[in-house]
Write a protein that holds these residues in place. Structure first.
Motif, PDB file in Angstrom:
ATOM      1  N   LEU A  71     -18.657   1.913  54.888  1.00  0.00           N
ATOM      2  CA  LEU A  71     -19.304   1.552  56.276  1.00  0.00           C
ATOM      3  C   LEU A  71     -20.366   2.549  56.654  1.00  0.00           C
ATOM      4  O   LEU A  71     -21.313   2.189  57.366  1.00  0.00           O
ATOM      5  CB  LEU A  71     -18.050   1.264  57.306  1.00  0.00           C
ATOM      6  CG  LEU A  71     -18.661   1.011  58.674  1.00  0.00           C
ATOM      7  CD1 LEU A  71     -19.325  -0.185  58.698  1.00  0.00           C
ATOM      8  CD2 LEU A  71     -17.689   1.058  59.733  1.00  0.00           C
ATOM      9  N   PHE A  72     -19.877   3.683  56.716  1.00  0.00           N
ATOM     10  CA  PHE A  72     -20.991   5.080  57.435  1.00  0.00           C
ATOM     11  C   PHE A  72     -22.328   4.894  56.337  1.00  0.00           C
ATOM     12  O   PHE A  72     -23.356   4.944  56.910  1.00  0.00           O
ATOM     13  CB  PHE A  72     -20.233   6.186  57.219  1.00  0.00           C
ATOM     14  CG  PHE A  72     -19.186   6.445  58.374  1.00  0.00           C
ATOM     15  CD1 PHE A  72     -19.109   5.466  59.383  1.00  0.00           C
ATOM     16  CD2 PHE A  72     -18.317   7.175  57.919  1.00  0.00           C
ATOM     17  CE1 PHE A  72     -18.071   5.519  60.285  1.00  0.00           C
ATOM     18  CE2 PHE A  72     -17.269   7.494  59.096  1.00  0.00           C
ATOM     19  CZ  PHE A  72     -17.258   6.593  60.224  1.00  0.00           C
ATOM     20  N   VAL A  73     -22.349   4.698  55.071  1.00  0.00           N
ATOM     21  CA  VAL A  73     -23.260   4.576  54.199  1.00  0.00           C
ATOM     22  C   VAL A  73     -24.428   3.375  54.812  1.00  0.00           C
ATOM     23  O   VAL A  73     -25.480   3.517  54.786  1.00  0.00           O
ATOM     24  CB  VAL A  73     -22.888   4.323  52.900  1.00  0.00           C
ATOM     25  CG1 VAL A  73     -24.287   3.983  52.100  1.00  0.00           C
ATOM     26  CG2 VAL A  73     -22.025   5.591  52.486  1.00  0.00           C
ATOM     27  N   ASN A  74     -23.573   2.258  55.263  1.00  0.00           N
ATOM     28  CA  ASN A  74     -24.200   0.919  55.496  1.00  0.00           C
ATOM     29  C   ASN A  74     -24.762   0.913  57.061  1.00  0.00           C
ATOM     30  O   ASN A  74     -25.419  -0.063  57.488  1.00  0.00           O
ATOM     31  CB  ASN A  74     -23.534  -0.230  55.174  1.00  0.00           C
ATOM     32  CG  ASN A  74     -23.806  -0.426  53.620  1.00  0.00           C
ATOM     33  OD1 ASN A  74     -24.427  -0.825  53.004  1.00  0.00           O
ATOM     34  ND2 ASN A  74     -22.362  -0.040  52.898  1.00  0.00           N
ATOM     35  N   PHE A  75     -24.137   2.001  57.795  1.00  0.00           N
ATOM     36  CA  PHE A  75     -24.362   1.746  59.343  1.00  0.00           C
ATOM     37  C   PHE A  75     -25.625   1.626  59.774  1.00  0.00           C
ATOM     38  O   PHE A  75     -25.866   1.237  60.769  1.00  0.00           O
ATOM     39  CB  PHE A  75     -23.390   3.063  59.903  1.00  0.00           C
ATOM     40  CG  PHE A  75     -22.566   2.601  61.099  1.00  0.00           C
ATOM     41  CD1 PHE A  75     -21.219   2.205  61.060  1.00  0.00           C
ATOM     42  CD2 PHE A  75     -23.281   2.373  62.407  1.00  0.00           C
ATOM     43  CE1 PHE A  75     -20.235   1.724  61.777  1.00  0.00           C
ATOM     44  CE2 PHE A  75     -22.224   2.037  63.472  1.00  0.00           C
ATOM     45  CZ  PHE A  75     -20.919   1.668  63.376  1.00  0.00           C
ATOM     46  N   ARG A  83     -24.577   8.189  66.322  1.00  0.00           N
ATOM     47  CA  ARG A  83     -24.960   9.230  65.191  1.00  0.00           C
ATOM     48  C   ARG A  83     -24.119  10.198  65.289  1.00  0.00           C
ATOM     49  O   ARG A  83     -23.534  10.904  64.082  1.00  0.00           O
ATOM     50  CB  ARG A  83     -26.300   9.077  65.035  1.00  0.00           C
ATOM     51  CG  ARG A  83     -26.921   9.894  63.811  1.00  0.00           C
ATOM     52  CD  ARG A  83     -28.037   9.573  63.692  1.00  0.00           C
ATOM     53  NE  ARG A  83     -29.093   9.521  64.507  1.00  0.00           N
ATOM     54  CZ  ARG A  83     -30.383   8.612  64.780  1.00  0.00           C
ATOM     55  NH1 ARG A  83     -30.580   8.206  63.606  1.00  0.00           N
ATOM     56  NH2 ARG A  83     -30.877   9.023  65.610  1.00  0.00           N
ATOM     57  N   GLU A  84     -24.012  11.203  66.355  1.00  0.00           N
ATOM     58  CA  GLU A  84     -23.464  12.514  66.420  1.00  0.00           C
ATOM     59  C   GLU A  84     -21.881  12.381  66.157  1.00  0.00           C
ATOM     60  O   GLU A  84     -21.327  13.163  65.401  1.00  0.00           O
ATOM     61  CB  GLU A  84     -23.776  13.271  67.798  1.00  0.00           C
ATOM     62  CG  GLU A  84     -25.185  13.551  68.084  1.00  0.00           C
ATOM     63  CD  GLU A  84     -25.276  13.934  69.261  1.00  0.00           C
ATOM     64  OE1 GLU A  84     -24.221  14.351  70.170  1.00  0.00           O
ATOM     65  OE2 GLU A  84     -26.232  14.315  69.781  1.00  0.00           O
ATOM     66  N   TYR A  85     -21.295  11.372  66.452  1.00  0.00           N
ATOM     67  CA  TYR A  85     -19.961  11.009  66.494  1.00  0.00           C
ATOM     68  C   TYR A  85     -19.691  10.573  65.107  1.00  0.00           C
ATOM     69  O   TYR A  85     -18.605  11.063  64.587  1.00  0.00           O
ATOM     70  CB  TYR A  85     -19.260   9.974  67.344  1.00  0.00           C
ATOM     71  CG  TYR A  85     -18.753  10.652  68.991  1.00  0.00           C
ATOM     72  CD1 TYR A  85     -17.734  11.229  68.721  1.00  0.00           C
ATOM     73  CD2 TYR A  85     -19.555  10.335  69.744  1.00  0.00           C
ATOM     74  CE1 TYR A  85     -17.036  11.548  69.952  1.00  0.00           C
ATOM     75  CE2 TYR A  85     -19.351  11.074  71.268  1.00  0.00           C
ATOM     76  CZ  TYR A  85     -17.858  11.660  70.899  1.00  0.00           C
ATOM     77  OH  TYR A  85     -17.463  12.221  72.393  1.00  0.00           O
ATOM     78  N   ILE A  86     -20.441   9.833  64.442  1.00  0.00           N
ATOM     79  CA  ILE A  86     -20.185   9.423  62.983  1.00  0.00           C
ATOM     80  C   ILE A  86     -20.290  10.863  62.175  1.00  0.00           C
ATOM     81  O   ILE A  86     -19.633  11.088  61.310  1.00  0.00           O
ATOM     82  CB  ILE A  86     -21.320   8.503  62.527  1.00  0.00           C
ATOM     83  CG1 ILE A  86     -20.756   7.204  63.146  1.00  0.00           C
ATOM     84  CG2 ILE A  86     -21.351   8.271  61.016  1.00  0.00           C
ATOM     85  CD1 ILE A  86     -21.638   5.939  62.967  1.00  0.00           C
TER      86      ILE A  86
END
Length: 312
Positions: A255-259, A277-280
């Motif tokens: 998911l993070f790759v596609n976020f 973005r900072e939290y991810i």
């Protein structure tokens, strides 16, 4: 349920933004997302669409702002975008090599005669595209995946697509548990203890938003073809459970790759986007610390029957 009315319906053919251009697409499913998560811009009508002539791997959920009616105004907008893109890609001409030629008298008279009609058409086209101007000018969203997790993704890809293996489900911890552990981790640090109630509430909202996106995106965007039969079986066995309570770190990382593409064209403002973005990024740093515990050590082998079924 949300009170907003959907402008589009199931099986309707539309024009859909993908990057700077418009493409024909069909609406497979229309939903009103009424979850209270304005940070991710998820509230309101959303549509699961298939782009005409594209592979189903490109099927995706899009907000209403990314769609236009398949009519004259929509096609005019599409042509305008194509022309603009062609001009953008055209090499610059040599200075002084092109000059404007005066229009012939007959053409000028024709323009004058049909001026009012052309003006009204022009205004109609402009009104149809003005609301999309902000969409096209949105900043590119980049989520940088740390090298350690890139290697994790490569191993994940090889296990599923090359070795015909699957992540054993249900995962422990699952996505919801994993994100809750991260919340506790943040709150237990000195930095977290010094945070005010507003920051604590913001963290909760972000975690809820990521979980929501995971549940919405998993079946449509985060699975390899070989995993789809497993997914269908999990949905059948767990009708009362969201998939964030079944799947774990392996699919959350996907998911993070596609976020970036997922949220690039939502209603999220720039400040909220930077916070998200900072939290991810911070979640991924924490996942690296807990990598051995969060990610499955061995993927499960599959039967010949499953492999044959997944290829059909």
């Amino acid at each position: 349920m949300s009170g907003s009315m959907n402008q589009f319906t199931n099986d309707e053919y539309v024009l859909a933004y993908h990057g700077p251009l418009l493409y024909e697409a069909r609406i497979i499913l229309a939903e009103n997302w009424d979850e209270n998560n304005t940070l991710l811009g998820t509230v309101g009508p959303h549509y699961f669409i298939h782009y005409k002539g594209w592979k189903t791997t490109w099927d995706e959920w899009v907000p209403e702002q990314r769609l236009l009616k398949l009519n004259e105004a929509g096609f005019a907008k599409r042509r305008a975008l194509l022309d603009a893109q062609a001009k953008k890609n055209r090499p610059p001409s040599v200075a002084g090599s092109s000059t404007a030629s005066p229009a012939p008298a007959s053409t000028a008279k024709g323009k004058e005669k049909g001026g009012k009609k052309n003006d009204s058409k022009k205004r109609a086209r402009e009104s149809a595209v003005d609301t999309e101007a902000a969409f096209l000018n949105r900043p590119e969203v980049k989520i940088v995946i740390p090298e350690v997790l890139k290697l994790q993704l490569v191993d994940d890809w090889e296990n599923v697509t090359k070795n015909n293996q699957l992540v054993t489900l249900p995962r422990k911890p699952n996505v919801r548990e994993l994100l809750e552990e991260y919340r506790q981790y943040v709150n237990n640090t000195k930095k977290g203890q010094d945070r005010g109630p507003r920051a604590t509430a913001l963290l909760s909202e972000i975690i809820s938003g990521i979980t929501l996106y995971f549940d919405k995106a998993l079946g449509n965007n985060l699975l390899y073809r070989f995993e789809r039969a497993q997914y269908v079986e999990q949905k059948r066995q767990n009708t009362d459970k969201p998939m964030s309570e079944i799947y774990g770190a392996e699919h959350l990382l996907r998911l993070f790759v596609n976020f970036g593409p997922f949220i690039a064209y939502t209603n999220i403002d720039t400040e909220s986007l930077n916070i998200l973005r900072e939290y991810i990024n911070d979640i991924m740093k924490w996942m690296i610390k807990e990598q051995k515990r969060l990610f499955v050590k061995e993927y499960e082998s599959t039967s010949t029957h499953y492999q044959n079924m997944s290829r059909t």
